[in-house]
Every structure is written in C-alpha cells, then in structure tokens.
Enzyme design. Sequence first.
Site, PDB file in Angstrom:
ATOM      1  N   HIS A 102       0.838  -1.206   0.000  1.00 46.87           N
ATOM      2  CA  HIS A 102       0.000   0.000   0.000  1.00 46.87           C
ATOM      3  C   HIS A 102       0.872   1.255   0.000  1.00 46.87           C
ATOM      4  CE1 HIS A 102      -3.565  -2.397   0.927  1.00 46.87           C
ATOM      5  NE2 HIS A 102      -4.297  -1.303   0.799  1.00 46.87           N
ATOM      6  N   LYS A 103       1.872   1.229   0.874  1.00 44.78           N
ATOM      7  CA  LYS A 103       2.749   2.394   1.026  1.00 44.78           C
ATOM      8  C   LYS A 103       3.491   2.668  -0.281  1.00 44.78           C
ATOM      9  CE  LYS A 103       6.440   3.982   4.071  1.00 44.78           C
ATOM     10  NZ  LYS A 103       7.450   3.516   5.022  1.00 44.78           N
TER      11      LYS A 103
END
Lengths: 208, 292
Positions: free
Chosen positions: A42-43
Amino acid sequence: MSTSSRTYRFKTPISEEDVRRLRVGDIVYLDGILVGARDAAHKKALSLLERGEKLPIELEGLALYHVGPVVRKRDTGEWEVIAAGPTTSARMESVEADFIEKTRVRMVIGKGGMGLRTAEACKKYGAVYAVFTGGAAVLAASAIKRVVDVYWLEELGMAEALWVFEVENFGPLTVVIDSTGRNYYSEVITRAKEAMESILVKEPWRED
Amino acid sequence: MSIEDKIFEMLVSVIEKASTTMPSDVVDALKKAYEREENPVARKQLEAILKNIELAGKSRAPICQDTGTPYFYLKLGEDFPVRSKIYGIIQDAVREATKRIPLRPNAVDPFYERNSGDNTGRFIPWIELEVVPGDKLEVAFVAKGGGSEAPSTLVMATPLEARKKLWETVLRTVVEAGPKPCPPIIIGIGIGAGSDVAMSLAKKAAVLREVGSRHPDPKVAELEEKLLDAVNSLKIGPHGFGGATTALDLHIEYSHRHPATYAIAVSVACWALRRAKALMDSNGSWKFLDRR
C-alpha cells in the site's frame, strides 16, 4: 439489524453499478483478478501514484485483498499458493481511502473490519469492504487458480509483495461496509457494548 | 536411530500436526457452534471454517497463513534419557518444520526489523519446561497467531475491587477486540501474585486446556460458566457477524496472590487454535494425545 443476505457471483472488472447494489450482509463469490497487497505494498503503491508514476497493474474495477500469502515456487518455475487467508485490515485504515480514490478498486477484501474514512471512500467512489473468513487460508488458496504476476517481491518479500492472482469462485466474501457507508461491524459492536453495560449494571460479581 | 533423532522427528511431526490439523476438542466445539447457529451470515463463517479445516487436513497445508509464533510447553520426566540437549533439538525441529511444511517465517528482530527466515531467534521458540516424576517426555506445541495476541490485557486490581474488575476486564477485552481476533475465540483468564504470573497462566489457560473442560475447583468452574455465558450474550459471533458463539470456551487459572495484589490477565486464542500434544516413552516410542 437485519440479517437478510443475498448471494452474488461477480467477475472482474466489476462495474460501479454492480458494486452499488451490494448491501451489508450480502455474500459475494469472485471470478477474475484479485490483487494481494498489505502494509508495505500500500505504502509503495501510494508513493508511486503521488509521484505521478503508474502502478505495474491497472486496478480500476478489480478487487484488492489484504493478504500475506505462503507461496512456494515449483520446479517448473510456477508459483504454488499454499495458504492465503486475509490479514487484519485495520492496519491499512490510514491509507485505504486514498488507495480507493486513486486506484478505483471496487472491492477491498480483508478481515476484522475497517473504519470511518474507508466507509466514506466506499460511499464516495463506489466500493465495498468485504471479509473473507479469517484463518480460512487453505479455502482461499484453493480458489486461487494461478499467480498471474508478482511485483516488488525482492524489495518487499513474500508476505508484503504485490500479488496478482487469478481466482475462481473466491469466497464467501461477506459485505461489511457497503456503498451507502453502512458498517455491519460498527452495528454489532454498538449492540455488544449495550449488552455489556446491561450486564455490568446488574453487578454480577456480587454473587461470585 | 538415536533417541535424539527420535525426539527431533517427533517434534517436527508435532509442529506439522498442529499447523495443518486441529485438536479434536476444538473441532467438536466448532461443529457444535455450527449446528446451533441461527444467524445465516454467522453460520456461513462457521461453514467456511469447517471446510477450511477439512481442506487443510487433506492437503497437509497450514490451516492459516499466519503460522504463528512457536511455543513449547514440556513436562520432562526426571528419568527421561535426554535433558538439556532438548533445547537445541527444539531449535533444529522448528527450522526443519519451517522448510518442510512450509511455515511462514514469523520471527522478526524488533531493533533491526530483520526476519530470521526460519522461525527461530532470540528466545524464540519460547520454551517452558517443567521437571516431573517418571521417565516420559510430554510435549505441547502451540503456534500462536498475531491477530489473537493483540487483545491481551493485564489489569493490576486492588483486592477490594478485584471481582468487579474481573468482569469488566473480560467483557471489555472481548468487545474492544470485536471481530479482530477471529472469533469464535477461546479465552484464558489468569489471576495471580504478579503481572507475569497472571499473564502466563492466562495464556496457558487459553491454549493448553481442552475446550469443553471445566476447572476442577467447583467455585472456579462456576465462574467460568457465568463469564462464558456473559461473553456469548454479547452476540459478536463468528467473525463479528453477530450470532450465538463469540467464544468456544473460557478457562480460568490462578496462583495464590500477594495480600496487596490481584493481577488479572486475559489471553485470547483464535478459532484456529494450532495445538498438538504428544507423549514419548524413554525408549523413543511416542503418540499424539489430543487427536482422535
């Protein structure tokens, strides 16, 4: 709360119209492409998108799965998915609304529930949050027909890489947040708190 | 085969059995919960859980992809032929099982954020060893998942308010955890002289005691039943979808306490309680204890 539940079978890409028909408690079985990503993916995906770069796969209309799978490479070089149950979604709460906005995934799948920001994004952009039965890792793996691709494997490792799975009849996926913003789990927890208060007010420990 | 090799093979088998199958007492409790569940969404969760257990057993795959932190609880007979060497054999067995099954590597150094890759590391696997009379070795292995470890709670109550705190702590822990620890859960409560004692007893009450068993002391057994009923009346249910079974069971264990101290700990196990127990004779022959 009503426990009426309809069952759907969806194929990716899922249309906004289809996803907006879903209501909390409905059960979905999924065919097509499921993209596995948890904390680190996600990051990384969001930092790429913020820099104006493209992701290795176009996510609009697809389903996102919070998972850190156990996989093994066969001698033939193909991936074998051994166990792929959902991981706790709450860890992705701080970034999921952005992720939905920027990628337009239609389903976010995990376990344990998500919060207000994700519910707002589901309402605004037309998405749902659904859970796959936590711990049912072999059931999940048995619906994954093959690994289409894996990205960022070397950098992030097996559990954190971006996995692209082809799935058949993947489920049961139970809708917990629908595109009206209703949250099944918040309602269950609110009632559980009320039940708890009504037990404690009777001071049951006096009889112990 | 030397006795050391036999212990090694038994331990690898115990880890494999725990990771890929469920103890009979837990399966029985899950089946009962499924039969009694009237909420259709909650029932669907229990159906998926039972199907998953069946599939995992057939394909010898880990029940859950979080294959847990390895815990060993040993009862070592004082006349058993191998003693201090057991620690090393356990380390080797965990490495081998991680490769063979395979298990997800879950041992991360908290300062360097590096995963050891083989489920061993500083103090991991965690080993508790008790020396007992006799010449046998009893091993209980538990693979403890991360999600169900998160709601662990410790309260240092004052003795005058302890019973009230106990009720509040148990119910608040379950409500705040909600669907996150993968209910139906198994709850362990530890009461003791110190914080560590209470926490350790709570963990063992959750993961080691047979589901469906009551404490031998009738007063403690009665409180177990009352608290279990209260927890299940919260209607969080399987995976938080409402329904009858939030907890499969609730166990209490205690030590005598300090006059000024009343430590209360709550530990939680997810439905996928990965536990296997085995017993080895001094000649190296062995059998599982918690499988039919």
